[in-house]
Design an enzyme around this catalytic site. Structure first.
Site, PDB file in Angstrom:
ATOM      1  N   ARG A  82      16.365  56.762  11.388  1.00 22.18           N
ATOM      2  CA  ARG A  82      17.706  56.452  12.001  1.00 22.18           C
ATOM      3  C   ARG A  82      17.740  56.707  13.392  1.00 22.18           C
ATOM      4  NH1 ARG A  82      21.453  59.748  11.421  1.00 22.18           N
ATOM      5  NH2 ARG A  82      21.328  60.152   9.165  1.00 22.18           N
ATOM      6  N   ASP A  90      29.766  39.492  26.497  1.00 20.38           N
ATOM      7  CA  ASP A  90      28.847  39.091  25.381  1.00 20.38           C
ATOM      8  C   ASP A  90      28.071  37.857  25.719  1.00 20.38           C
ATOM      9  OD1 ASP A  90      27.880  37.929  23.041  1.00 20.38           O
ATOM     10  OD2 ASP A  90      29.647  38.431  21.734  1.00 20.38           O
TER      11      ASP A  90
HETATM   12  N1  PLP Z   1      29.195  37.280  19.480  1.00 20.18           N
HETATM   13  C1  PLP Z   1      28.991  36.039  19.440  1.00 20.18           C
HETATM   14  C2  PLP Z   1      29.116  34.971  20.426  1.00 20.18           C
HETATM   15  C3  PLP Z   1      28.679  35.728  18.201  1.00 20.18           C
HETATM   16  O1  PLP Z   1      28.767  34.043  18.047  1.00 20.18           O
HETATM   17  C4  PLP Z   1      28.360  36.141  17.055  1.00 20.18           C
HETATM   18  C5  PLP Z   1      28.258  35.677  15.715  1.00 20.18           C
HETATM   19  O2  PLP Z   1      28.190  34.543  15.714  1.00 20.18           O
HETATM   20  C6  PLP Z   1      28.670  37.380  17.212  1.00 20.18           C
HETATM   21  C7  PLP Z   1      28.989  38.082  18.423  1.00 20.18           C
HETATM   22  C8  PLP Z   1      28.430  38.506  16.127  1.00 20.18           C
HETATM   23  O3  PLP Z   1      27.003  38.573  15.799  1.00 20.18           O
HETATM   24  P1  PLP Z   1      26.464  39.022  14.110  1.00 20.18           P
HETATM   25  O4  PLP Z   1      26.569  37.913  13.261  1.00 20.18           O
HETATM   26  O5  PLP Z   1      24.964  39.117  14.589  1.00 20.18           O
HETATM   27  O6  PLP Z   1      26.957  40.151  13.777  1.00 20.18           O
END
Ligand code: PLP
Length: 388
Positions: free
Chosen positions: A54, A178
């Protein structure tokens, strides 16, 4: 090749070599899948640096180093999903803290913030981040984080990352991007001044729609150490085989991104001219409201297109049911093309009122343009649109 050695190389070279070198007694060129949960110790506390899986795993270490190099970051940590990455980051906060978040975000991120983290008394303001002065005004003494998704999912709005990072740094607010939609091939938020980057690697980074995962990247060693502690303490780590698969996917990230974009430009231009299409949203089109900003802060426009079709749910449903090469499915960023309906599928957890305000309407369709032959993709869309 370690992270500092990789600095002098180009993106494609880093994607193939960073974090990786011939491994073990056999000098295997590919990093092996260390399918183990624990490691032998010579004497209590005397270990190789690996104690329990982990905490650390050599396959994961190689993958993390590769991702850090691609984002021009010092440190990267891998998690079992994009949302697990985001959730772990929010464990750095405490109840009473305030977060400002872009109004248009992935539905799952919105659900985590609005439905789960508010239970722990974290306070969120969702707003359009285009007006930097308004964002600055929204910062309160308890504001700890600015959450930027750019381009946004699914409306592909683009925010000025450099200006937002500069403003939030002056206010001592952590800025996080993000970067899932662009991948580091087209956008590197740390170079634009943000404190941290997250990805759902489920998408372009892995690129083959066979792994769910996430990563966190930062240059801030103190923040990295806190996240490393949480990665172990909270425990949402990826399995060794998934780490291997993502590393394999990363080796072609630069090639895939170029092709996604080349195909997306042709498809966007096809859709713009189609009589049954109302509006096409793609950052590479001059008609995109932030096209100039996209050109400034990104080195490409990616493979995601959203568009509205003339009519309503009946028309979009027909289109979504009829395409053959474009598979009707959630997710994005894989080599194969996907099509989906944000209001019913990926963004169903966003309240109707917010969806209406943002433009996530019943006639909005989102496509993830894959790397198939573009003429075949256009033919598929042409056939499906003629059935509408
Ligand atoms: N951020 C964005 C822009 C996404 O499109 C997504 C999922 O579609 C996520 C985060 C979440 O990621 P995960 O599906 O890998 O948990």
């Amino acid at each position: 090749m370690n992270n500092s050695e990789s600095k002098k190389f180009g993106f494609g070279t880093k994607a193939i070599h960073a974090g990786q070198s011939p491994h073990g007694d056999s000098a295997s060129v590919m990093t092996p899948i260390y399918q183990t949960s624990t490691y032998a110790q010579k004497s209590p506390g005397q270990h190789t640096g690996y104690e329990y899986a982990r905490t650390d795993n050599p396959t994961r270490t190689a993958y993390q180093e590769c991702v850090a190099a691609l984002e021009n970051g010092k440190h990267a940590l891998a998690f079992s999903s994009g949302l697990a990455t985001i959730d772990t980051l929010f464990h750095t906060l405490k109840s009473g803290d305030h977060i400002i978040c872009s109004d248009d975000v992935y539905g799952g991120t919105f659900r985590l913030f609005d439905k789960i983290l508010t239970r722990f008394k974290l306070e969120f303001t969702f707003m359009d981040l285009s007006d930097i002065a308004a964002v600055e005004k929204a910062i309160k003494p308890n504001t700890k984080m600015l959450w930027i998704e750019s381009p946004t999912n699914p409306m592909l709005k683009i925010f000025d990352i450099e200006a937002l990072a500069k403003m939030s740094r002056a206010k001592k607010v952590l800025s996080v991007v993000d970067n899932t939609f662009m991948s580091p091939y087209f956008q590197r938020p740390l170079d634009l001044g943000t404190d941290a980057v997250v990805h759902s690697i489920t998408k372009y980074m892995n690129g083959h729609s066979d792994v769910v995962g996430g990563v966190f990247i930062t240059n801030d060693t103190k923040l990295h150490e806190e996240m490393k502690y949480l990665q172990n303490a909270v425990g949402a780590v990826p399995a060794p085989q998934d780490c291997f698969l993502v590393m394999r996917g990363l080796k072609t990230l630069h090639i895939r991104m170029k092709q996604h974009q080349e195909n997306a430009i042709e498809i966007a231009n096809f859709l713009v001219k189609h009589p049954k299409v109302e509006k096409v949203i793609y950052p590479g089109l001059e008609s995109h409201p932030q096209h100039a900003l996209a050109k400034k802060q990104m080195t490409g426009f990616g493979g995601m297109i959203s568009f509205t079709i003339k009519g309503g749910l009946t028309e979009s449903r027909k289109l979504l049911e009829t395409t053959k090469l474009f598979t009707l499915a959630e997710s994005l960023g894989g080599v194969e093309s996907l099509i989906e309906h944000p209001a019913i599928m990926t963004h169903a957890s966003v309240p109707l009122e917010n969806r209406q305000k943002l433009g996530i309407s019943d006639n909005l369709v989102r496509i993830s343009v894959g790397i198939e032959d573009v003429q075949d993709l256009i033919e598929d869309l042409k056939n499906a649109l003629s059935a509408v």
